[in-house]
Structures are given as structure tokens and as C-alpha cells.
Enzyme design. Structure first.
Site, PDB file in Angstrom:
ATOM      1  N   GLY A  46       0.840  -1.185   0.000  1.00  0.00           N
ATOM      2  CA  GLY A  46       0.000   0.000   0.000  1.00  0.00           C
ATOM      3  C   GLY A  46       0.876   1.235   0.000  1.00  0.00           C
ATOM      4  O   GLY A  46       2.089   1.153   0.250  1.00  0.00           O
ATOM      5  N   GLN A  51       3.301  10.006   1.643  1.00  0.00           N
ATOM      6  CA  GLN A  51       4.591   9.311   1.530  1.00  0.00           C
ATOM      7  C   GLN A  51       5.367   9.718   0.282  1.00  0.00           C
ATOM      8  O   GLN A  51       6.569   9.479   0.204  1.00  0.00           O
ATOM      9  CB  GLN A  51       4.379   7.784   1.527  1.00  0.00           C
ATOM     10  N   LEU A  90       6.950   1.508   4.176  1.00  0.00           N
ATOM     11  CA  LEU A  90       7.932   1.914   3.163  1.00  0.00           C
ATOM     12  C   LEU A  90       8.656   3.197   3.578  1.00  0.00           C
ATOM     13  O   LEU A  90       9.731   3.494   3.066  1.00  0.00           O
ATOM     14  CB  LEU A  90       7.249   2.114   1.806  1.00  0.00           C
ATOM     15  N   HIS A 131      -3.432   0.851   7.844  1.00  0.00           N
ATOM     16  CA  HIS A 131      -2.099   1.457   7.853  1.00  0.00           C
ATOM     17  C   HIS A 131      -2.076   2.712   6.962  1.00  0.00           C
ATOM     18  O   HIS A 131      -1.550   3.759   7.358  1.00  0.00           O
ATOM     19  CB  HIS A 131      -1.082   0.410   7.369  1.00  0.00           C
ATOM     20  N   GLU A 132      -2.658   2.600   5.763  1.00  0.00           N
ATOM     21  CA  GLU A 132      -2.637   3.744   4.825  1.00  0.00           C
ATOM     22  C   GLU A 132      -3.517   4.889   5.317  1.00  0.00           C
ATOM     23  O   GLU A 132      -3.149   6.061   5.190  1.00  0.00           O
ATOM     24  CB  GLU A 132      -3.077   3.299   3.427  1.00  0.00           C
TER      25      GLU A 132
HETATM   26 NI    NI Z   1       3.521   3.080   5.835  1.00  0.00          NI
END
Ligand code: NI
Length: 171
Positions: A46, A51, A90, A131-132
């Protein structure tokens, strides 16, 4: 479409509450395409717009059978059960930690075409959605650890856990 650089957790944009999107126009569709391409290249499960440095409520999630869900203004509208497991990010490369999430969620948002959609998911995919959506509120998985001692390098996990952690939510 383009693969964009993924920012690390120490960048201020990752701690901001992202803004709601008014209209799903071509610039938002391009953003979605870049998010999808960047997620697949990473590779991750994801990715959220902050980000890649864009403070808007847009994210993509890779589903169980590899379809890509793109959501604008996503929110959890229903949830059930609890799952406890390792996840990564990430924007926090190389590290994982144990986080409790809802086992099943229904997420409401707008699709790439601007249509209102509801997506029901469980397990890994549900974890990735949560999470996203956290990223859109400036929240990182490290804020949600069941215990600070569970934060560790991926290599410190057992092999089966490593695979699960990476598959689950490097998002
Ligand atoms: Ni993340």
C-alpha cells in the site's frame, strides 16, 4: 505515470493531517497512477499520498489477488474483530513492529473515477487499509506498537514472520 521517491518518517509531511480532496480530477487520477506505480516498484502492499510528499487524502492498497484499490478520502465505516501481527512501512525501511488492527473493515471512499465505493476486506488487506488511512492522519505504525520491544529489524524475525510482515503491510 512515474515512480516517485518515497519519503522517510522524519519528513514533516508524514506527521501532518492530509487534506480532503474536493473533486477527483485528472491531477488526482495522475496522483493515483503514480502511487500505484511507486507501490508496485517498491514493492509494497500500500502507499499513501503523504509518503510521496502530497498532503492529500489519497491512497492505494494491493488486494489479496493483486488487484489495486485506489481510494480518495477513505474512511473506515465498519469494523469487526482484532488481528495482532507484525507490519512494516515503506517510510520506515528495514523495521517492523507488532500492531493490533481490526480483522475486518469496510472502507468507504471515492474511486479513481470519482464514484463512491465501499470495500470490505479482511486480514492482510484490511491491515494495509488501516495502515494507509493512518498515514493520512499523520500516524505511523510506530505510534501503535503493542509494545516498544516489538520494534525490530526485519532480519531479527523468524523467517515465516518476515514473509508475513513484508506481505502484510509494507505500505
Ligand atoms: Ni507506511
Amino acid at each position: 505515470m512515474a515512480v516517485r521517491p518515497i519519503l522517510n518518517f522524519d519528513q514533516p509531511v508524514l506527521r501532518e493531517k492530509a487534506k480532503r480532496v474536493g473533486r477527483v480530477d485528472t491531477s488526482i487520477q495522475r496522483l493515483i497512477d503514480d502511487l500505484a506505480e511507486t507501490m508496485l516498484a517498491a514493492p509494497g502492499a500500500g502507499l499513501a499520498a503523504p509518503q510521496i510528499g502530497v498532503p492529500l487524502r489519497v491512497c492505494v492498497v494491493k488486494g489479496d489477488d493483486n488487484q489495486i484499490w485506489a481510494l480518495v478520502n477513505p474512511e473506515v465505516v465498519k469494523h469487526d474483530g482484532v488481528q495482532v501481527g507484525y507490519e512494516g512501512c515503506l517510510s520506515y525501511p528495514g523495521w517492523v513492529g507488532e500492531v493490533a488492527r481490526y480483522e475486518t473493515v469496510v472502507v468507504k471512499g471515492r474511486s479513481r473515477r470519482g464514484k463512491e465505493v465501499r470495500i470490505k476486506s479482511s486480514g492482510f488487506t484490511a491491515r494495509a487499509f488501516q495502515h494507509e488511512i493512518d498515514h493520512l492522519d499523520g500516524v505511523l505504525f510506530t505510534d501503535r506498537l503493542t509494545n516498544i520491544d516489538t520494534l525490530k529489524r526485519i532480519e531479527e524475525l523468524e523467517t515465516d514472520q518476515q514473509e508475513a510482515a513484508v506481505a502484510a503491510a509494507s505500505g
